[in-house]
Enzyme design. Structure first.
Site, mmCIF file in Angstrom:
data_model
loop_
_atom_site.group_PDB
_atom_site.id
_atom_site.type_symbol
_atom_site.label_atom_id
_atom_site.label_comp_id
_atom_site.label_asym_id
_atom_site.label_seq_id
_atom_site.Cartn_x
_atom_site.Cartn_y
_atom_site.Cartn_z
ATOM 1 N N ARG A 27 75.869 90.993 96.649
ATOM 2 C CA ARG A 27 76.039 90.421 95.956
ATOM 3 C C ARG A 27 77.556 89.439 95.905
ATOM 4 N NH1 ARG A 27 71.543 92.897 95.742
ATOM 5 N NH2 ARG A 27 69.849 91.731 95.894
ATOM 6 N N SER A 167 60.079 91.578 94.861
ATOM 7 C CA SER A 167 60.859 92.046 95.764
ATOM 8 C C SER A 167 61.902 90.833 95.935
ATOM 9 C CB SER A 167 60.558 91.857 97.348
ATOM 10 O OG SER A 167 61.847 91.296 98.459
ATOM 11 N N GLN A 169 64.646 90.992 97.331
ATOM 12 C CA GLN A 169 65.416 90.726 99.064
ATOM 13 C C GLN A 169 64.634 89.023 98.960
ATOM 14 O OE1 GLN A 169 64.635 93.253 101.742
ATOM 15 N NE2 GLN A 169 66.193 94.585 101.322
ATOM 16 N N ASP A 315 63.518 102.295 95.883
ATOM 17 C CA ASP A 315 64.069 103.278 96.660
ATOM 18 C C ASP A 315 64.453 104.489 96.338
ATOM 19 O OD1 ASP A 315 64.790 100.841 97.872
ATOM 20 O OD2 ASP A 315 66.510 100.281 97.084
ATOM 21 N N ARG A 346 57.554 104.512 104.727
ATOM 22 C CA ARG A 346 58.091 105.782 103.594
ATOM 23 C C ARG A 346 57.758 106.705 103.879
ATOM 24 N NH1 ARG A 346 63.900 103.194 100.672
ATOM 25 N NH2 ARG A 346 65.392 103.942 102.176
HETATM 26 C C1 S3P Z 1 67.233 95.165 97.879
HETATM 27 C C2 S3P Z 1 65.819 95.281 97.497
HETATM 28 C C3 S3P Z 1 64.783 96.331 97.003
HETATM 29 C C4 S3P Z 1 65.487 97.751 97.503
HETATM 30 C C5 S3P Z 1 66.745 97.391 99.179
HETATM 31 C C6 S3P Z 1 67.490 96.285 98.404
HETATM 32 C C7 S3P Z 1 67.690 94.491 96.884
HETATM 33 O O1 S3P Z 1 63.877 95.529 98.734
HETATM 34 O O2 S3P Z 1 64.626 98.284 98.072
HETATM 35 O O3 S3P Z 1 66.953 98.213 99.380
HETATM 36 O O4 S3P Z 1 69.828 94.481 97.294
HETATM 37 O O5 S3P Z 1 67.924 93.233 96.545
HETATM 38 P P1 S3P Z 1 62.469 94.491 98.490
HETATM 39 O O6 S3P Z 1 62.784 93.425 97.468
HETATM 40 O O7 S3P Z 1 62.256 94.428 99.631
HETATM 41 O O8 S3P Z 1 62.048 95.340 97.778
#
Ligand code: S3P
Length: 431
Positions: A27, A167, A169, A315, A346
């Site tokens: 970020r 999520s 992401q 994670d 996983r």
């Molecule tokens: C992350 C969000 C998570 C995590 C990934 C990093 C991020 O994924 O598993 O390792 O930096 O926004 P998800 O948003 O798919 O849960």
């Protein structure tokens, strides 16, 4: 495809520092690149995933200089990125591809994003669908659900999006697109996922309001460069926390770890299992809580893990499952279906590997039941190309009855290039 053979240890002791947080490092590059002025980043994680993000922004005309200690990013302002001359390769990094797809959706140029064999199998519909609703035109394999994705961005409008999964992401992808959209973009999620984007958007001066389980971003507001200090990654620390908990006679101090409450599910879970973990010297660094973590060997007990703690530890399940394998009784994990769409599935990867070490594991659609044992067998396990599987199995090896060989370990470089030397340093071997 390299492999490593790890000996059992008699204790895990000393003082360590783990590398910078991967999520925050991504970020810092992204916001630095579209801010006005020069952003400096200390503690940046130079793992392969973050280097993918760095290369992608360099390919869009952003000057990024690494003087060996600090990263200097000369921001080009909200509308200063250039059309990349080639496909942007996100490597193994889900965060790079999903967040950048949101950002690229707001650009008035054409771009293509792709990744390695694992990333090209991971679901992209979760961002493509809401970004398309905002007005982006995104094409990709399998009807736009798999990378490579071709993005024609620009002219976005804000939407109110209720994400079906928690999520960060998805949330961050839409927040980045929201910086370019007309009006407001609101993202809500079932329970809070990591909130580094919210915190860093605020640090850089974005117009952002947080509310119950969601966030609203107003478009068209320029960002201002910042000095960012990245704390150690709790996801990396987690392997060492579990190593010290399960190995007898251990006492380990992990300095300078990010303890953002949206990431500390692993500590809550391991403490509920009976883990002796203390957070010391709590402080605030660049808008993120940071602490030193002191861990001592503990007698762990099986528990049920479900609900809102799951996204807060998403994670860390590979490491938590190794703790469960050594705990007394059964650990039941539910509401963790997202584990099936990480760098590998996983749930299956952990279950298969723990079974090879003599542990009884029953898989369910959204989790697994692990029956702990004092006896972990040696043997050969495989990472499935997933860094966190490789590292968790290496930790399991510390308490196995004979050596464990972990195959396909080059993936560890995506998030934690110094993992094996650090493990070697703290794990005292019997003679
Ligand atoms: C992350 C969000 C998570 C995590 C990934 C990093 C991020 O994924 O598993 O390792 O930096 O926004 P998800 O948003 O798919 O849960």
């Amino acid at each position: 495809m390299s492999s490593i053979t790890i000996q059992p240890a008699v204790s895990v002791s000393g003082e360590i520092v783990v590398p910078g947080d991967k999520s925050i490092s991504h970020r810092s590059i992204m916001l630095g690149a579209i801010a006005n002025g020069v952003t400096t980043v200390r503690g940046f994680l130079r793992g392969e995933d973050n280097m993918s993000t760095m290369h992608a922004f360099r390919a869009m005309g952003v000057e990024i200089v690494d003087d060996g200690e600090t990263i200097h990013i000369t921001g080009r302002g909200l509308h200063g990125l250039r059309e990349p001359g080639d496909v942007l390769d996100c490597g193994n990094s889900g965060t790079t591809i999903r967040l950048i797809t949101g950002l690229l959706s707001g650009q008035s140029f054409f771009s293509v994003v792709t990744g390695d064999q694992y990333l090209r199998k991971r679901p992209m519909k979760r961002v493509v669908e809401p970004l398309s609703r905002m007005g982006a035109r995104i094409a990709g394999r399998s009807g736009g659900t798999l990378a490579p994705l071709a993005i024609s961005g620009g002219s976005l409008k804000g939407i109110d999006y209720q994400s079906p999964v928690s999520s960060a992401q998805i949330k961050s992808s839409l927040m980045l697109a929201g910086l370019y959209a007309d009006g407001e973009t609101t993202v809500s999620e079932p329970s809070l996922s990591r909130d580094h984007s919210e915190r860093m958007f605020q640090l850089f001066g974005a117009s952002l309001v947080r509310h119950d389980k969601g966030v609203t971003v107003r478009g068209g507001v320029e960002l201002t460069a910042q000095e960012v200090t990245v704390p150690g990654d709790i996801s990396s620390a987690a392997f060492f926390i579990v190593a010290a908990l399960i190995t007898p006679n251990s006492e380990l101090l992990i300095k300078n770890v990010g303890v953002n409450p949206s990431r500390t599910g692993v500590i809550d879970i391991l403490q509920a299992m009976g883990g002796n973990i203390q957070l010391l010297e709590l402080r605030d660094v660049s808008g993120e809580p940071v602490a030193d973590i002191l861990v001592r060997s503990s007698h762990l007990k099986g528990i049920t893990i479900s609900g809102s703690v799951v996204p807060r530890a998403i994670d860390e399940f590979p490491a938590i499952c190794v703790a469960a394998a050594r705990a007394e009784g059964v650990t039941i994990i539910r509401d963790a279906k997202e584990l099936r769409v990480k760098e590998t599935d996983r749930i299956t990867a952990i279950a298969d590997n723990l079974r090879k070490l003599g542990i009884t594991v029953t898989e369910s659609e959204d989790g697994m039941d692990i029956t702990g044992s004092e006896q972990l067998l040696g043997g050969i396990v495989d990472s499935s190309g997933d860094h966190r599987i490789a590292m968790s199995m290496s930790v399991a090896a510390l308490v196995a009855s004979s050596t464990i060989t972990v195959t396909d370990i080059s993936c560890v470089a995506t998030s934690f290039p110094s993992f094996f030397p650090l493990l070697e340093k703290v794990a005292q071997k019997s003679r």
